[in-house]
Design a protein around this motif. Structure first.
Motif, short mmCIF file in Angstrom:
data_model
loop_
_atom_site.label_atom_id
_atom_site.label_comp_id
_atom_site.label_asym_id
_atom_site.label_seq_id
_atom_site.Cartn_x
_atom_site.Cartn_y
_atom_site.Cartn_z
N ALA A 70 -5.17 9.66 -2.23
CA ALA A 70 -4.58 8.52 -2.21
C ALA A 70 -4.30 7.64 -1.19
CB ALA A 70 -3.27 8.72 -3.32
N ALA A 71 -3.70 8.43 -0.14
CA ALA A 71 -3.43 8.05 1.17
C ALA A 71 -4.81 7.52 1.76
CB ALA A 71 -3.04 8.97 2.11
N LYS A 72 -5.67 7.98 1.74
CA LYS A 72 -7.13 7.35 2.29
C LYS A 72 -7.46 6.10 1.78
CE LYS A 72 -10.54 9.70 3.86
NZ LYS A 72 -11.65 10.30 4.53
N THR A 73 -7.26 5.77 0.59
CA THR A 73 -7.52 4.63 -0.10
C THR A 73 -6.57 3.53 0.23
OG1 THR A 73 -6.44 5.03 -2.22
CG2 THR A 73 -8.57 5.81 -2.11
N ASN A 74 -5.27 4.05 0.83
CA ASN A 74 -4.19 2.91 1.13
C ASN A 74 -4.24 2.59 2.61
OD1 ASN A 74 -3.36 2.60 -1.47
ND2 ASN A 74 -1.76 4.34 -1.22
N ILE A 75 -5.15 3.29 3.09
CA ILE A 75 -5.09 2.96 4.81
C ILE A 75 -5.71 1.64 4.85
CG2 ILE A 75 -6.20 3.50 7.04
CD1 ILE A 75 -5.64 6.35 6.40
N PRO A 76 -5.05 0.70 5.65
CA PRO A 76 -5.68 -0.90 5.61
C PRO A 76 -6.86 -0.69 6.57
CG PRO A 76 -3.43 -0.94 5.91
CD PRO A 76 -3.55 0.57 5.87
N SER A 77 -7.70 -1.63 6.62
CA SER A 77 -8.82 -1.66 7.45
C SER A 77 -9.02 -2.96 8.35
CB SER A 77 -10.29 -1.70 6.76
OG SER A 77 -10.27 -2.60 5.90
N GLY A 78 -9.65 -3.04 9.49
CA GLY A 78 -9.74 -4.28 10.54
C GLY A 78 -8.18 -4.37 10.74
N SER A 79 -8.06 -5.76 10.92
CA SER A 79 -7.04 -6.07 11.68
C SER A 79 -5.52 -5.99 11.06
CB SER A 79 -6.79 -7.81 11.87
OG SER A 79 -7.05 -8.53 10.71
N ALA A 80 -5.64 -5.60 9.49
CA ALA A 80 -4.66 -5.37 8.77
C ALA A 80 -4.15 -4.16 8.99
CB ALA A 80 -5.16 -5.28 7.35
N ALA A 81 -4.89 -3.02 9.87
CA ALA A 81 -4.14 -2.03 10.46
C ALA A 81 -3.47 -2.20 11.51
CB ALA A 81 -5.33 -1.14 10.53
N ASN A 82 -3.38 -3.10 11.97
CA ASN A 82 -2.28 -3.47 13.29
C ASN A 82 -1.14 -3.72 13.18
OD1 ASN A 82 -4.88 -3.02 14.53
ND2 ASN A 82 -5.12 -5.34 15.01
N SER A 83 -0.84 -3.50 11.59
CA SER A 83 0.59 -3.91 11.43
C SER A 83 1.19 -2.99 10.06
CB SER A 83 1.07 -5.51 11.03
OG SER A 83 0.32 -5.82 10.00
N ASP A 84 2.42 -2.72 9.91
CA ASP A 84 3.17 -1.74 8.95
C ASP A 84 2.56 -2.52 7.60
OD1 ASP A 84 3.88 -0.31 10.70
OD2 ASP A 84 5.92 -0.91 10.53
N SER A 85 2.58 -1.60 6.69
CA SER A 85 2.36 -2.02 5.32
C SER A 85 3.05 -0.99 4.57
CB SER A 85 0.85 -2.21 4.92
OG SER A 85 0.67 -2.40 3.43
N THR A 86 4.15 -1.10 4.39
CA THR A 86 5.19 -0.17 3.40
C THR A 86 4.95 -0.18 2.21
OG1 THR A 86 7.02 -1.71 3.65
CG2 THR A 86 6.97 -0.39 5.51
N ALA A 87 4.37 -0.93 1.61
CA ALA A 87 4.17 -1.07 0.13
C ALA A 87 3.19 0.02 -0.13
CB ALA A 87 3.86 -2.57 -0.26
N VAL A 88 2.51 0.38 0.68
CA VAL A 88 1.49 1.44 0.51
C VAL A 88 1.70 2.82 1.33
CG1 VAL A 88 -0.34 0.00 -0.51
CG2 VAL A 88 -0.19 0.65 2.15
N GLY A 89 3.01 2.53 2.03
CA GLY A 89 3.38 3.82 2.77
C GLY A 89 2.51 4.09 3.97
N TYR A 90 2.13 2.81 4.66
CA TYR A 90 1.19 2.78 5.96
C TYR A 90 2.17 2.19 7.10
CZ TYR A 90 -1.85 1.43 9.31
OH TYR A 90 -2.73 1.37 10.66
N TYR A 91 2.20 2.78 8.18
CA TYR A 91 2.82 2.42 9.38
C TYR A 91 1.83 2.55 10.37
CZ TYR A 91 7.04 3.38 6.77
OH TYR A 91 7.96 3.45 5.71
#
Length: 198
Positions: A70-91
């Protein structure tokens, strides 16, 4: 009369001694049997405890694998990965560690708990939470001074004919997945893994 009385007392003495010896032997056998039963019960309890622990550990590994998928599908790609996305548990950077467990993120050890809670499975009764941290000191663009780069040097590139040079792909940071599993009877386990193949 007196002689027969002495005679009966003489015969009663050894009988009493034999009865006492038999009773002492019976008590020794009884105590030995009780000790053997207690030892057997403790052995069975220990075996059950070990079997339960092994079963829980196997369940934790399976839950961690589900969280990994599940986590692998929630890791943002591109420039979206440069900031937190707590809705999907990503920092986008490493998070502060817990007060009770300094080797784990505070979001999974300190109350209130954070991270993403996976849907509960009725078969195990486990509650699973996870967070994904990009292995960087701070959010922002990935660079070798700020982030852990397992693939910092590209093995190839794409030929940019307009510039006449090989354009190297951007470096990719590694990610750390931390999974918390709360099981029945207050059991608790953590699993950590590094994701380096995004």
């Amino acid at each position: 009369m007196r002689a027969s009385h002495i005679h009966s007392q003489a015969f009663n003495g050894p009988r009493r001694q034999r009865g006492m010896i038999a009773m002492i032997i019976a008590i020794i056998v009884l105590v030995s049997t009780l000790l053997a039963v207690i030892g057997l019960l403790r052995s069975v309890d220990t075996s059950n405890l070990i079997a339960g622990t092994m079963s829980f550990r196997q369940g934790v590994v399976q839950e961690a694998e589900n969280a990994y998928a599940a986590a692998k599908t929630n890791i943002p790609s591109g420039s979206a990965a440069n900031s937190d996305s707590t809705a999907v548990g990503y920092y986008a950077s490493l998070q502060t560690t817990g007060t009770t467990r300094t080797d784990l993120p505070a979001a999974l050890v300190d109350t209130p708990l954070g991270g993403i809670t996976m849907p509960a499975t009725s078969s195990t009764g486990n509650t699973v939470r996870y967070i994904i941290e990009r292995l960087c000191r701070a959010p922002g663009v990935v660079d070798k001074k700020n982030c852990l780069l397992p693939k910092a040097i590209a093995t190839g590139g794409t030929n940019d004919e307009t510039m006449g040079v090989f354009a190297q792909p951007r470096p990719a940071a590694a990610y750390r997945l931390t999974v918390r599993v709360d099981g029945p009877k207050n059991t608790l386990a953590f699993v950590q893994t590094i994701i380096a193949d995004q």
